[in-house]
Design a protein around this motif. Structure first.
Motif, PDB file in Angstrom:
ATOM      1  N   TRP A  55     -13.380  13.615  22.446  1.00 34.83           N
ATOM      2  CA  TRP A  55     -14.617  13.627  23.408  1.00 34.83           C
ATOM      3  C   TRP A  55     -14.694  15.082  24.066  1.00 34.83           C
ATOM      4  O   TRP A  55     -15.601  15.270  24.199  1.00 34.83           O
ATOM      5  CB  TRP A  55     -14.194  12.320  24.233  1.00 34.83           C
ATOM      6  N   PHE A  56     -13.650  15.525  24.429  1.00 35.77           N
ATOM      7  CA  PHE A  56     -13.693  16.811  25.051  1.00 35.77           C
ATOM      8  C   PHE A  56     -14.728  17.850  24.388  1.00 35.77           C
ATOM      9  O   PHE A  56     -15.399  18.530  25.017  1.00 35.77           O
ATOM     10  CB  PHE A  56     -12.316  17.555  25.338  1.00 35.77           C
ATOM     11  N   PHE A  57     -14.403  18.055  23.019  1.00 36.55           N
ATOM     12  CA  PHE A  57     -14.969  18.907  22.412  1.00 36.55           C
ATOM     13  C   PHE A  57     -16.501  18.438  22.059  1.00 36.55           C
ATOM     14  O   PHE A  57     -17.466  19.136  22.135  1.00 36.55           O
ATOM     15  CB  PHE A  57     -14.527  19.075  21.058  1.00 36.55           C
ATOM     16  N   ILE A 114     -16.222  14.620  14.412  1.00 31.45           N
ATOM     17  CA  ILE A 114     -16.162  15.863  15.357  1.00 31.45           C
ATOM     18  C   ILE A 114     -15.536  17.225  14.642  1.00 31.45           C
ATOM     19  O   ILE A 114     -16.312  18.030  15.092  1.00 31.45           O
ATOM     20  CB  ILE A 114     -15.761  15.571  16.961  1.00 31.45           C
ATOM     21  N   ASP A 115     -14.569  16.802  13.931  1.00 26.90           N
ATOM     22  CA  ASP A 115     -13.959  18.141  13.163  1.00 26.90           C
ATOM     23  C   ASP A 115     -14.930  18.763  12.427  1.00 26.90           C
ATOM     24  O   ASP A 115     -15.054  19.948  12.260  1.00 26.90           O
ATOM     25  CB  ASP A 115     -12.599  17.848  12.679  1.00 26.90           C
ATOM     26  N   ILE A 134     -14.199  26.654  23.766  1.00 24.06           N
ATOM     27  CA  ILE A 134     -13.387  26.021  22.594  1.00 24.06           C
ATOM     28  C   ILE A 134     -11.797  26.394  22.786  1.00 24.06           C
ATOM     29  O   ILE A 134     -11.070  25.481  22.705  1.00 24.06           O
ATOM     30  CB  ILE A 134     -13.880  26.834  21.251  1.00 24.06           C
ATOM     31  N   GLU A 135     -11.474  27.418  23.218  1.00 23.54           N
ATOM     32  CA  GLU A 135     -10.129  28.004  23.346  1.00 23.54           C
ATOM     33  C   GLU A 135      -9.561  26.862  24.637  1.00 23.54           C
ATOM     34  O   GLU A 135      -8.392  26.567  24.628  1.00 23.54           O
ATOM     35  CB  GLU A 135      -9.954  29.400  23.873  1.00 23.54           C
ATOM     36  N   GLN A 139      -6.272  24.573  24.273  1.00 22.48           N
ATOM     37  CA  GLN A 139      -5.272  24.416  25.233  1.00 22.48           C
ATOM     38  C   GLN A 139      -5.076  23.082  25.843  1.00 22.48           C
ATOM     39  O   GLN A 139      -3.946  22.574  26.152  1.00 22.48           O
ATOM     40  CB  GLN A 139      -5.352  25.595  26.232  1.00 22.48           C
ATOM     41  N   HIS A 140      -6.232  22.459  26.053  1.00 20.93           N
ATOM     42  CA  HIS A 140      -6.247  20.994  26.550  1.00 20.93           C
ATOM     43  C   HIS A 140      -5.379  20.060  25.765  1.00 20.93           C
ATOM     44  O   HIS A 140      -4.704  19.201  26.159  1.00 20.93           O
ATOM     45  CB  HIS A 140      -7.710  20.705  26.771  1.00 20.93           C
TER      46      HIS A 140
END
Length: 408
Positions: A55-57, A114-115, A134-135, A139-140
Motif C-alpha cells: 500500500w505504501f508504494f 503493484i510490483d 521509492i528509496e 528502506q521502509h
C-alpha cells in the motif's frame, strides 16, 4: 529536512525487485494460519506487513506517477494504512488481527499487481524526487522485514506448542546467528573489555550521500565528558547472575515505573525464557528454531529498557547515551542486538519534518520513547548504519534488544 537522494536507473529497479522478493521469502515458511494472529497490540500479523508495504508504494508513489489509476481495492487504504493521519481513517492497530479477509493469496495478488506497475515505471527515467520517494519505500520495507521476523517470533513463541519457524537459512538470515556469538562482556570489577573514550566535542548524525531517515540529521556537535564503554554486549551468563542475586526482587535497582511494570506484569526473566531443569543454565528460551537451552555466552536479548537499566544499576554502571554510543561505535562490536541507551527520543537541532504524509514518518513519535542504537540479528543485511536511531517505549521487549554498559 529533505531526504538524501537515491540513485536512479537499473540499480533502483534491481533493489526494488530483491527487497520485495525478500519480504515474501520471509513469509514462505509460514502456514496460512500463521499470517493472521496478533497476540498483542504492537505485533502485526505477517499478512498485514505484506499488504501495508505494498500500500505504501501504491499510495505514495503510484498515486503520484499515475494519478488517474484507480486503487487496486477501494478499502485497502483503510485496511492497511498504519498511522498516516494525512491519508485518512484506518483500522485501529490492535484490531489488525481481526481481519480474516483479504486472504493471504489475495494480498499476494495485490503485491504482484503493484510490483508489475512499479517495475514498469522503474524501466523509465524517473526524476530525482520520485527516486528518493521509492528509496524511502524500500528502506521502509526493510524496516518491516525486521518487524516480520520479530512479529513471527512473537506469534509462534506465544503458542503453547512453540513450533519452530524454520531451520537453517531463510532469505538472507542465518537462523544460527539468532543466539550465537561470543560477547566481550567482563564483570565491572575486572579491567578487561572497557574502552576509554576521551572527553571533548564530537560530531554526531548522518553525513554523506547515502540514505538516512530524517531523524538521523542534522549532523551536529555534542560535548561529551570522558567515559568508558564496554566493547561487547552483556551475556546471558551475566544476566543470570543478576537474576540469581534477586535482581527482579530488589526495588532499589528499578525506576518506579519499571518496578510497577514488574509487579503488574509478573515479570521475572527476559521474554521467551522458561525454567528448564535439563538445561545447563536451568533455563530454556524460544527461538526461531524452536525451544533451545539458554546459551550462557550469547548476548542477552529481549529485554525492556526497564530491565536494561536495572541490570546496569546492579552492575554499578549505567547505559550509554546515544551520543556516547555513536562516538565509540567504530571501536565496538555491534550488530547482534539493538542496544538500549539512556537517551530519550528527541529531535536533533535543525530537525524539520518533510511536508505531507511522509512527514509523519518519525517526528510524530518523539515523545515517551527511548533510543536504541546499532542493529540486530533481524536487521536486513546492509540496512544498518552507525547513525540509525531506533526507538521504542520502555516496556517493549519483543525486538532483539540487548545491553551494553558504560561508566564515568
Amino acid at each position: 529536512m529533505p531526504l538524501p537522494s537515491a540513485e536512479p536507473g537499473p540499480s533502483l529497479a534491481s533493489r526494488y525487485h530483491d527487497i520485495r522478493a525478500t519480504s515474501e521469502a520471509l513469509c514462505a515458511p509460514l502456514a496460512a494460519e500463521d499470517h493472521v494472529p496478533q497476540p498483542v497490540a504492537h505485533v502485526s500479523p505477517p499478512k498485514w506487513h505484506l499488504a501495508h508495504t505494498t500500500w505504501f508504494f501504491e499510495a505514495f508513489v503510484l498515486s503520484r506517477l499515475a494519478p488517474e489509476q484507480a486503487p487496486w481495492h477501494p478499502l485497502y487504504g483503510y485496511l492497511f494504512n498504519s498511522y498516516y493521519e494525512t491519508v485518512g481513517q484506518r483500522v485501529l492497530r490492535h484490531q489488525r488481527g481481526t481481519l480474516s479477509r483479504p486472504t493471504v493469496d489475495e494480498i499476494l495478488a495485490y503485491r504482484h499487481h503493484i510490483d508489475e506497475c512499479m517495475m514498469g515505471w522503474l524501466a523509465r527515467e524517473l526524476d530525482e524526487p520520485v527516486c528518493t520517494l521509492i528509496e524511502l519505500g524500500l528502506q521502509h520495507e526493510q524496516q518491516h522485514q525486521e518487524l516480520l521476523l520479530t512479529d513471527i517470533k512473537a506469534i509462534l513463541g506465544g503458542n503453547p506448542l512453540q513450533p519452530p519457524y524454520a531451520h537453517g537459512t531463510v532469505a538472507s538470515w542465518d537462523l544460527a546467528r539468532e543466539h550465537g556469538g561470543t560477547p566481550a562482556f567482563t564483570t565491572p570489577s575486572t579491567p578487561g573489555g572497557w574502552l576509554d573514550i576521551d572527553g571533548g566535542l564530537y560530531e554526531v548524525g548522518h553525513k554523506g550521500q547515502g540514505f538516512a531517515f530524517d531523524n538521523e540529521g542534522s549532523r551536529h556537535v555534542q560535548h561529551l565528558r570522558p567515559f568508558q564503554i564496554q566493547q561487547g554486549l552483556v551475556s546471558n551468563r551475566d544476566y543470570l547472575a543478576f537474576m540469581a542475586d534477586q535482581g527482579y526482587q530488589r526495588h532499589e535497582l528499578w525506576h518506579a515505573e519499571g518496578w510497577d511494570w514488574l509487579q503488574t506484569e509478573g515479570i521475572a526473566a527476559p521474554l521467551y525464557w522458561s525454567r528448564d531443569d535439563k538445561a545447563p543454565s536451568g533455563w530454556a528460551h524460544y527461538t526461531l528454531r524452536g525451544a533451545q537451552p539458554v546459551s550462557p555466552d550469547a548476548p542477552v536479548s529481549h529485554l525492556s529498557y526497564y530491565e536494561a537499566h536495572a541490570f546496569a544499576q546492579w552492575a554499578g554502571c549505567r547505559l550509554p547515551t546515544e551520543f556516547e554510543w555513536e562516538a565509540a561505535q567504530s571501536q565496538l562490536t555491534w550488530g547482534q542486538r539493538w542496544e538500549w541507551t539512556a537517551s530519550a527520543y528527541q529531535p536533533y537541532p535543525g530537525f524539520q519534518k518533510a511536508p505531507g504524509a511522509v512527514g509523519e514518518y518519525n517526528g510524530k513519535f518523539m515523545v515517551n520513547q527511548m533510543v536504541l542504537r546499532g542493529s540486530s540479528f533481524a536487521t536486513p543485511p546492509g540496512h544498518a548504519r552507525a547513525t540509525y536511531r531506533n526507538f521504542f517505549h520502555p516496556p517493549l521487549r519483543w525486538q532483539y534488544t540487548g545491553v551494553r554498559l558504560a561508566r564515568d
